[in-house]
Enzyme design. Structure first.
Site, PDB file in Angstrom:
ATOM      1  N   ASP A 120      56.574  14.406 -66.289  1.00  0.00           N
ATOM      2  CA  ASP A 120      57.701  13.826 -67.029  1.00  0.00           C
ATOM      3  C   ASP A 120      58.321  12.653 -66.253  1.00  0.00           C
ATOM      4  O   ASP A 120      59.231  11.983 -66.745  1.00  0.00           O
ATOM      5  CB  ASP A 120      58.744  14.888 -67.406  1.00  0.00           C
ATOM      6  N   SER A 121      57.770  12.381 -65.049  1.00  0.00           N
ATOM      7  CA  SER A 121      58.157  11.161 -64.324  1.00  0.00           C
ATOM      8  C   SER A 121      57.792   9.930 -65.147  1.00  0.00           C
ATOM      9  O   SER A 121      58.272   8.825 -64.862  1.00  0.00           O
ATOM     10  CB  SER A 121      57.477  11.112 -62.951  1.00  0.00           C
ATOM     11  N   LYS A 129      53.287  22.685 -66.925  1.00  0.00           N
ATOM     12  CA  LYS A 129      54.169  22.914 -65.777  1.00  0.00           C
ATOM     13  C   LYS A 129      55.586  23.117 -66.297  1.00  0.00           C
ATOM     14  O   LYS A 129      56.013  22.429 -67.230  1.00  0.00           O
ATOM     15  CB  LYS A 129      54.132  21.727 -64.815  1.00  0.00           C
ATOM     16  N   GLU A 153      58.703  21.012 -54.500  1.00  0.00           N
ATOM     17  CA  GLU A 153      59.164  19.620 -54.391  1.00  0.00           C
ATOM     18  C   GLU A 153      60.329  19.519 -53.412  1.00  0.00           C
ATOM     19  O   GLU A 153      61.356  20.197 -53.576  1.00  0.00           O
ATOM     20  CB  GLU A 153      59.582  19.094 -55.781  1.00  0.00           C
TER      21      GLU A 153
END
Ligand code: KIV
Length: 278
Positions: free
Chosen positions: A46-47, A115, A184
């Protein structure tokens, strides 16, 4: 193509044997480059909200855009394991909605799994999705879709309480059936502990060298998104400068009439040319 290579199970097999390498991709060309270079998996992240669509964070992107990107990636990298990133509000409203949207990544986006960001708060949702036969990659540590609640994108797990919470959540995600956990921006000592505690692989981004695998954003690797350069990114190319130089040269050639040349042009036959204005 072996179906096993396209199954998230192929990543579990690699734990302790070889480092798993992932990359994000969003379109036909970035996916083709990733497949030809030989990565182990692609995340349609979704970046894309920032690096493709130009928003300042990941909140605005929705299912429809994510599916367009997933389809393009599937066409560009048909032989690589592909995971679709569930965007904000595509899984939080109800379990039913989460299963439906995860299923769209498989059915329409031709992905092999999804994800989902979050720990304890998404366990039930993940259980529902895996029960439907859809593999899930967990994602804890910095979870940008919860950045408002967390007060930003700062490294997580530096204090004892948060570190213990992250260890617990990684184990709970494993119990509920995720095939791997993405970590992350967590301290490398913590990701080492989590990696040792789990039977499934850990994939790190800003999580140090001890995870079972690594992932970076395509645009960061090739230097196409110079606006933000986090500490954990290694850039292998000055892509933005190189692409810009090509465009500058194109403009210059056009202005100076150095382009197009004869070899770039189509010709009329002498015969037709002669009689054209008659
Ligand atoms: O969307 C994304 O790029 C991610 C990263 C953590 C790889 O989720």
């Amino acid at each position: 193509m072996s179906l096993f290579k396209l199954s998230p199970k192929s990543l579990i097999e690699k734990k302790g044997k070889e480092i798993i390498v992932g990359i994000t991709a969003y379109d036909y060309i970035s996916a083709k480059l990733a497949e030809e270079a030989g990565v182990d998996f692609i995340l349609i992240g979704d970046s894309a909200s920032m690096v493709v669509l130009g928003y300042e964070d990941t909140f605005p992107i929705g299912m429809e855009e994510m599916l367009v990107f997933s389809k393009a990636v599937s066409r560009g990298a048909p032989n690589i394991l592909r995971i679709g990133d569930m965007p904000f509000l595509s899984y939080q409203i109800s379990k039913k909605q989460a299963i439906y949207n995860a299923g769209r990544f498989i059915k329409e986006g031709r992905c092999h799994g999804v994800k989902i960001e979050g720990g304890e708060e998404v366990l039930e949702i993940i259980a529902g999705i895996t029960k439907a036969g859809i593999p899930v990659l967990g994602h804890i540590g910095v979870t940008p879709q919860r950045s408002i609640e967390l007060g930003g994108l700062k490294v997580r797990g530096k204090d004892r309480e948060t570190a213990q919470k992250l260890i617990k959540e990684a184990k709970l995600l494993e119990e509920v059936g995720v095939f791997a956990v993405l970590l992350e921006c967590v301290p490398s000592e913590l990701s080492k502990i989590i990696t040792e505690e789990l039977k499934i692989p850990t994939i790190g981004i800003g999580a140090g060298p001890h995870t079972d695998g690594q992932i970076l954003v395509f645009h960061d690797i090739v230097g196409l998104f110079p606006e933000i350069r986090p500490k954990f990114v290694k850039t292998y190319l000055k892509g933005f400068e190189l692409f810009k130089e090509a465009i500058l040269n194109y403009i210059k050639d056009c202005k100076e009439k150095a382009f197009p040349e004869e070899r770039h042009s189509f010709k009329l036959s002498e015969e037709i040319l002669k009689n054209l204005l008659k």
